[in-house]
Design an enzyme around this catalytic site. Structure first.
Site, mmCIF file in Angstrom:
data_model
loop_
_atom_site.group_PDB
_atom_site.id
_atom_site.type_symbol
_atom_site.label_atom_id
_atom_site.label_comp_id
_atom_site.label_asym_id
_atom_site.label_seq_id
_atom_site.Cartn_x
_atom_site.Cartn_y
_atom_site.Cartn_z
ATOM 1 N N ARG A 72 -28.815 21.762 -19.900
ATOM 2 C CA ARG A 72 -30.129 22.200 -19.360
ATOM 3 C C ARG A 72 -30.119 23.572 -18.981
ATOM 4 O O ARG A 72 -28.957 23.984 -18.634
ATOM 5 C CB ARG A 72 -30.212 21.190 -18.034
ATOM 6 C CG ARG A 72 -31.650 21.382 -17.389
ATOM 7 C CD ARG A 72 -31.620 20.737 -16.280
ATOM 8 N NE ARG A 72 -30.652 20.884 -15.229
ATOM 9 C CZ ARG A 72 -30.371 21.678 -14.361
ATOM 10 N NH1 ARG A 72 -31.146 22.627 -13.862
ATOM 11 N NH2 ARG A 72 -29.431 21.775 -13.372
ATOM 12 N N HIS A 86 -22.647 18.245 -12.110
ATOM 13 C CA HIS A 86 -23.784 18.703 -11.415
ATOM 14 C C HIS A 86 -25.303 18.060 -11.807
ATOM 15 O O HIS A 86 -25.970 17.739 -11.009
ATOM 16 C CB HIS A 86 -23.966 20.150 -11.800
ATOM 17 C CG HIS A 86 -25.195 20.909 -11.060
ATOM 18 N ND1 HIS A 86 -25.233 20.878 -9.894
ATOM 19 C CD2 HIS A 86 -26.324 21.656 -11.748
ATOM 20 C CE1 HIS A 86 -26.549 21.844 -9.466
ATOM 21 N NE2 HIS A 86 -26.867 22.098 -10.594
ATOM 22 N N GLU A 104 -34.458 13.471 -13.017
ATOM 23 C CA GLU A 104 -33.020 13.547 -13.505
ATOM 24 C C GLU A 104 -32.400 12.088 -13.971
ATOM 25 O O GLU A 104 -31.945 12.124 -15.021
ATOM 26 C CB GLU A 104 -32.079 13.855 -12.291
ATOM 27 C CG GLU A 104 -30.683 14.011 -13.030
ATOM 28 C CD GLU A 104 -29.482 14.700 -11.999
ATOM 29 O OE1 GLU A 104 -30.078 15.056 -10.952
ATOM 30 O OE2 GLU A 104 -28.279 14.620 -12.400
ATOM 31 N N HIS A 152 -21.554 22.271 -13.317
ATOM 32 C CA HIS A 152 -21.783 23.513 -12.716
ATOM 33 C C HIS A 152 -20.513 24.327 -12.626
ATOM 34 O O HIS A 152 -19.710 23.924 -11.963
ATOM 35 C CB HIS A 152 -22.639 23.570 -11.433
ATOM 36 C CG HIS A 152 -23.365 24.396 -10.919
ATOM 37 N ND1 HIS A 152 -22.692 25.936 -10.567
ATOM 38 C CD2 HIS A 152 -24.531 24.998 -10.900
ATOM 39 C CE1 HIS A 152 -23.553 26.459 -10.452
ATOM 40 N NE2 HIS A 152 -24.590 26.326 -10.489
ATOM 41 N N GLY A 183 -37.207 12.409 -4.600
ATOM 42 C CA GLY A 183 -37.243 13.881 -4.706
ATOM 43 C C GLY A 183 -38.315 14.207 -5.480
ATOM 44 O O GLY A 183 -39.230 13.832 -5.101
ATOM 45 N N GLN A 194 -30.592 25.014 -4.843
ATOM 46 C CA GLN A 194 -30.511 26.276 -4.159
ATOM 47 C C GLN A 194 -31.502 27.149 -5.054
ATOM 48 O O GLN A 194 -32.282 27.886 -4.553
ATOM 49 C CB GLN A 194 -29.093 26.753 -4.091
ATOM 50 C CG GLN A 194 -28.277 25.996 -3.277
ATOM 51 C CD GLN A 194 -26.854 26.235 -3.129
ATOM 52 O OE1 GLN A 194 -26.691 27.463 -3.912
ATOM 53 N NE2 GLN A 194 -26.073 25.828 -2.391
ATOM 54 N N ARG A 242 -24.252 27.636 -19.125
ATOM 55 C CA ARG A 242 -23.238 26.992 -18.047
ATOM 56 C C ARG A 242 -21.859 26.209 -18.695
ATOM 57 O O ARG A 242 -20.902 26.273 -17.842
ATOM 58 C CB ARG A 242 -24.101 25.867 -17.331
ATOM 59 C CG ARG A 242 -24.839 26.482 -16.160
ATOM 60 C CD ARG A 242 -25.389 25.210 -15.416
ATOM 61 N NE ARG A 242 -26.219 25.881 -14.431
ATOM 62 C CZ ARG A 242 -27.067 25.263 -13.751
ATOM 63 N NH1 ARG A 242 -27.383 24.061 -13.672
ATOM 64 N NH2 ARG A 242 -27.700 26.202 -13.184
ATOM 65 N N GLU A 292 -30.913 33.405 -14.087
ATOM 66 C CA GLU A 292 -30.042 32.835 -13.949
ATOM 67 C C GLU A 292 -29.583 32.809 -15.325
ATOM 68 O O GLU A 292 -30.112 33.345 -16.235
ATOM 69 C CB GLU A 292 -30.532 31.224 -13.409
ATOM 70 C CG GLU A 292 -30.508 31.139 -11.737
ATOM 71 C CD GLU A 292 -30.847 30.035 -11.361
ATOM 72 O OE1 GLU A 292 -31.386 28.918 -12.203
ATOM 73 O OE2 GLU A 292 -30.662 29.780 -10.148
ATOM 74 N N ALA A 300 -39.610 14.859 -8.400
ATOM 75 C CA ALA A 300 -40.224 13.695 -9.191
ATOM 76 C C ALA A 300 -40.952 12.597 -8.940
ATOM 77 O O ALA A 300 -42.246 12.402 -8.756
ATOM 78 C CB ALA A 300 -39.369 13.342 -10.181
HETATM 79 C C1 SIN Z 1 -28.120 26.507 -9.160
HETATM 80 O O1 SIN Z 1 -28.688 27.343 -8.100
HETATM 81 O O2 SIN Z 1 -27.239 27.222 -9.642
HETATM 82 C C2 SIN Z 1 -28.609 25.368 -9.455
HETATM 83 C C3 SIN Z 1 -29.902 25.682 -10.313
HETATM 84 C C4 SIN Z 1 -29.928 24.342 -11.226
HETATM 85 O O3 SIN Z 1 -29.186 23.442 -11.485
HETATM 86 O O4 SIN Z 1 -30.877 24.469 -11.898
#
Ligand code: SIN
Length: 544
Positions: free
Chosen positions: A381, A346, A370, A243, A26, A59, A288, A125, A28
Site C-alpha cells: 500500500r 502495520h 482494512e 512499517h 474506524g 499519524q 516501505r 511520504e 470505514a
Molecule cells: C505513517 O504515518 O507513517 C502511517 C501512514 C500510513 O500507514 O499510511
C-alpha cells in the site's frame, strides 16, 4: 474449519434489527454508517469503545491530490508503482478520482486538517511523487478524523452505536444470504442476534497476529476470520506491510514513528552514524517494503536510528508534537538524539475479497477498510492511502445497498444455527484472562519469526503445522480473549498458507528462497476459502 466458534442456539437470545448493520467503528465503519443514515436506520457495533480503532492511531495522514501541481493521474501512477503489479487499475482510478469529494465531505462532517496561510498544508511520504498528505494536529490525523466522525454519529438519531459488542460470527438464512451477526454483549456475557438487510464488515486489521506491531490491541483480524468461517473468500493475504519505523526501546510500546518524519527530512542512520539508505533509489523515501527490509538487514550489524535533527527544532515541535511528547515520556528527546527504531507489522493489504462496491462473495455481506481487499493496494500500500480507501469504498457500499433496494427485513426464524447447539445464551468466565498456556504470545512469536519480514519454505511450513495443531489441540473458548485468539489462529494460518504457496518476492511478501519478482508466473491475486485455506489465483483485473 468450524463454521461457528461457539455452539449457540437460537432460543433465549435477544434479537435486534436495523436496515444496515455496520461492524467496526474506524473511519470505514463510521463514514459508511453516516452516509447510510441518509437513507436507512443503522446500527454500529464495536467491541471496545467507539473511539478505539486503528484509525485513531493513524499519524501521517490522508493522501489526496489537491495540490495544483498534483493530479489524480499522478496519484494513480504512484499507487500502482508502490503496489508492485498487483493493484487493480480500475479500482485505483476510483480511489484517486472519488477521493477528493469524499475528503471534502469528511471536512464538512467536521474533520479539521492543518493549514498554512489559510490553505490546506500538505506533506510528503514515501513513494509519493508529490506533497499530497493532509494531516491534522501535526501528527494526530487519525485521532482528529475519529473525533469528528464519532461526534457526528453521536448526534445522529438514525445511527445506534453500541460499544462492548464482540461479533462472534455472521448469521445466514436458509438461502445462504448473510442476514446479521451473533454478538456477545461483553457487559452481560449474553449473546445478542443483530439482524439487518445488509451487513458491512469494517473491523480493521490484524497487526496483533505479530509480536511487534504498530496496531492497537483491538486489531485481531476478527472480520477476516468471521468472514472466511461464513464462506467468504479472502484475497492477497500473504501481503502484510511492515512499517519501517516503530519506536524500539526496552519496555516501551511499539509506537508508530510516522513516515512523514522522513518526508520532512529525517535520516535513517546505523550505529556508525552512516546513512545506509543514501545509495538506494528514493533514499529514506523508497517504498516501505524496501526501507523495512534494509533496516531489518542493517539490524544484523547493530541498532538503527531515525535522526530527526535535519528537520530542525521548530519544525519538529510544530509537525510532530505527539511523537515528540511520547518519545520524551520514554526518556528520548528526538530534537537532540537519534531515536532507536525497528520495523513492525502495520497494515494488511489483503482481506475479504470485494468488488469496487464492497460486495463480498456472500449475498448481503459487504466489507470496507482494512479488513477488505478490492485490489486497490496491490502487494504494497502507498502510504496514507488507507484512510482514503475507507472513505471512498465505504460510500460506494451505500450506493450499492440503495440500488439493491432490499425490502423485507430478515426474520429470526429464518436464521440457521449450528446443529447440536448447546442452547447457550452466553459465555461463562467472561472477561477473565485465561490465556494460561500463553497461546496468543506463541502465535505472535511464531508469526513474527517465520511469517514476518523475511520468509522461507522451512519457516512457513513449520508455522502452518504449528498453527493448525494449536487450533486443534489447544484452543478452547471461555471468554472474549479466547474468541480473539481463535481469530488470530485463523488469520495466521491463512497468511502462512498464502505466503508458503507464493514462490516469489513482491511488495510486502519477501521470500529469501525466492527473492525475485516473477511477473510471468505470479502477477495474480491469491484467493482462499475455508476449504483448507487452499489457495487459487485470479488475474489482476482492469489492467490499462
Ligand atoms: C505513517 O504515518 O507513517 C502511517 C501512514 C500510513 O500507514 O499510511
Amino acid at each position: 474449519m468450524r463454521r461457528y466458534l461457539y455452539p449457540w442456539s437460537k432460543s433465549g437470545i435477544k434479537v435486534f434489527d436495523s436496515d444496515v448493520l455496520v461492524l467496526g467503528s474506524g473511519i470505514a465503519g463510521l463514514y459508511t454508517a453516516i452516509k447510510a443514515s441518509e437513507h436507512f436506520q443503522v446500527t454500529v457495533l464495536t467491541k471496545k469503545t467507539i473511539e478505539e480503532s486503528n484509525t485513531g492511531h493513524a499519524q501521517g495522514g490522508i493522501a489526496v491530490a489537491l495540490n495544483e501541481e498534483d493530479s489524480p493521474t499522478l496519484h494513480f501512477e504512484d499507487t500502482l508503482r508502490a503496489g508492485a503489479g498487483l493493484c487493480d487499475p480500475l479500482v485505483v482510478r476510483i480511489l484517486v478520482e472519488e477521493g477528493p469529494t469524499c475528503v471534502e465531505e469528511l471536512m464538512n462532517m467536521g474533520a479539521q486538517f492543518d493549514r498554512q496561510d489559510g490553505a490546506l498544508a500538505l506533506t510528503r511520504e514515501a513513494a509519493h511523487s508529490q506533497r499530497r498528505i493532509l494531516h491534522a494536529l501535526g501528527d494526530a490525523t487519525g485521532w482528529e478524523i475519529e473525533r469528528a466522525l464519532v461526534a457526528k454519529v453521536k448526534e445522529n438519531p438514525k445511527v445506534t452505536a453500541l460499544e462492548g459488542r464482540f461479533v462472534v460470527d455472521l448469521l445466514e438464512n436458509y438461502t445462504g444470504e448473510i442476514v446479521g451477526a451473533l454478538v456477545l454483549n461483553e457487559e452481560t456475557g449474553e449473546f445478542e442476534g443483530h439482524l439487518a438487510n445488509a451487513v458491512v464488515l469494517a473491523t480493521g486489521g490484524l497487526g496483533q497476529v505479530y509480536r511487534f506491531t504498530t496496531n492497537p490491541s483491538v486489531a485481531t483480524g476478527d472480520g477476516m476470520a468471521i468472514a472466511i468461517r461464513a464462506g467468504a473468500y479472502l484475497m492477497d493475504m500473504e501481503f502484510v506491510q511492515f512499517h519501517p519505523t516503530a519506536l524500539f526501546i526496552p519496555n516501551a510500546p511499539c509506537f508508530l514513528i510516522s513516515e512523514s518524519v522522513r518526508g520532512e527530512g529525517a535520516h535513517l542512520i546505523n550505529s556508525a552514524g552512516l546513512r545506509f539508505m543514501e545509495n538506494v533509489p528514493g533514499k529514506e523515501l523508497a517504498p516501505r517494503d524496501i526501507v523495512a527490509r534494509a533496516i531489518w538487514e542493517e539490524m544484523n550489524q547493530g541498532p538503527v536510528y531515525l535522526d530527526f535533527r535535519p528537520i530542525g527544532l521548530e519544525r519538529i515541535l510544530e509537525r510532530f508534537p505527539t511523537i515528540y511528547q511520547t518519545c520524551l515520556n520514554y526518556g528520548m528527546n528526538v530534537c537532540t538524539t537519534p531515536l532507536p527504531i525497528a520495523p513492525a507489522a502495520h497494515y494488511m493489504m489483503g482481506g475479504i475479497a470485494t468488488n469496487s462496491f464492497g460486495e463480498t462473495s456472500l449475498p448481503r455481506l459487504y466489507a470496507a477498510g482494512e479488513c477488505a481487499c478490492n485490489g486497490v493496494h496491490g502487494a504494497n500500500r502507498l502510504a496514507s492511502n488507507s484512510l482514503l480507501d475507507g472513505l471512498v469504498f465505504g460510500a460506494r457500499i451505500v450506493e450499492k445497498i440503495l440500488q439493491k433496494n432490499y425490502v423485507k427485513r430478515p426474520s429470526w426464524e429464518g436464521v440457521l444455527c449450528p446443529e447440536g447447539g448447546l442452547g447457550r445464551t452466553g459465555i461463562n468466565g467472561l472477561g477473565k484472562q485465561v490465556d494460561a498456556r500463553g497461546l496468543r504470545t506463541r502465535i505472535q512469536d511464531l508469526m513474527w519469526n517465520s511469517v514476518g519480514i523475511l520468509r522461507d519454505e522451512a519457516g512457513l511450513e513449520k508455522a502452518k503445522e504449528l498453527l493448525k495443531a494449536w487450533e486443534r489441540n489447544e484452543l478452547s473458548i471461555r471468554c472474549v480473549d479466547d474468541l480473539e485468539t481463535a481469530n488470530l489462529l485463523t488469520v495466521g494460518e491463512v497468511i502462512a498458507k498464502a505466503a508458503f504457496d507464493r514462490q516469489e518476492s513482491r511488495g510486502g511478501h519477501f521470500r529469501s528462497d525466492y527473492p525475485l519478482r516473477l511477473d510471468e508466473r505470479w502477477q495474480k491475486h491469491s484467493l482462499q476459502s475455508k476449504e483448507g485455506y487452499h489457495v487459487h489465483y485470479v488475474p489482476v483485473s482492469g489492467a490499462d
